[in-house]
Design a protein around this motif. Structure first.
Motif, PDB file in Angstrom:
ATOM      1  N   PHE A  10      28.680  32.933  36.194  1.00  0.00           N
ATOM      2  CA  PHE A  10      27.280  33.322  36.343  1.00  0.00           C
ATOM      3  C   PHE A  10      27.024  33.882  37.746  1.00  0.00           C
ATOM      4  N   LEU A  11      27.547  33.228  38.771  1.00  0.00           N
ATOM      5  CA  LEU A  11      27.353  33.702  40.142  1.00  0.00           C
ATOM      6  C   LEU A  11      28.047  35.037  40.367  1.00  0.00           C
ATOM      7  N   LYS A  12      29.205  35.209  39.744  1.00  0.00           N
ATOM      8  CA  LYS A  12      29.934  36.474  39.880  1.00  0.00           C
ATOM      9  C   LYS A  12      29.128  37.623  39.277  1.00  0.00           C
ATOM     10  N   LYS A  13      28.552  37.422  38.097  1.00  0.00           N
ATOM     11  CA  LYS A  13      27.731  38.458  37.464  1.00  0.00           C
ATOM     12  C   LYS A  13      26.453  38.720  38.265  1.00  0.00           C
ATOM     13  N   THR A  14      25.858  37.674  38.796  1.00  0.00           N
ATOM     14  CA  THR A  14      24.644  37.827  39.603  1.00  0.00           C
ATOM     15  C   THR A  14      24.941  38.607  40.874  1.00  0.00           C
ATOM     16  N   PHE A  15      26.051  38.294  41.523  1.00  0.00           N
ATOM     17  CA  PHE A  15      26.436  39.008  42.736  1.00  0.00           C
ATOM     18  C   PHE A  15      26.662  40.491  42.450  1.00  0.00           C
ATOM     19  N   ILE A  16      27.342  40.801  41.362  1.00  0.00           N
ATOM     20  CA  ILE A  16      27.595  42.200  40.994  1.00  0.00           C
ATOM     21  C   ILE A  16      26.284  42.924  40.696  1.00  0.00           C
TER      22      ILE A  16
END
Length: 90
Positions: A10-16
């Motif tokens: 989830f954090l990876k998608k949010t960062f992207i």
């Protein structure tokens, strides 16, 4: 039947997503900057032409010979005054 949330994914998608939105915003600012620079260059060219060209028979109200020309478009009258006549009103 519990759903497990993968916090790292989830954090990876949010960062992207945040990086993508930031890059789009920077792109829009760059586009406006380029458009502004182009408009400024065109205006500077036009202003330099207006300032540097010498027109002998122009519609200026002030001539460089110490006389002021006044033109009345309604009655097609032209009057010339010397600067000293206007400034020395006694």
């Amino acid at each position: 039947m519990e759903e497990q949330v993968d916090l790292g994914h989830f954090l990876k998608k949010t960062f992207i997503a945040v990086v993508a939105v930031t890059l789009v915003f920077i792109g829009v600012l760059a586009m406006f900057t380029i458009i502004g620079v182009i408009i400024a260059i065109l205006l500077l060219k036009k202003a330099s032409k207006m300032l540097l060209t010498k027109k002998e028979d122009s519609d200026h109200t002030h001539s460089h010979g110490g006389k002021i020309k006044i033109k009345c478009p309604a009655c097609n009258a032209k009057m010339k005054f010397k600067d000293s006549e206007i400034l020395d009103e006694k």
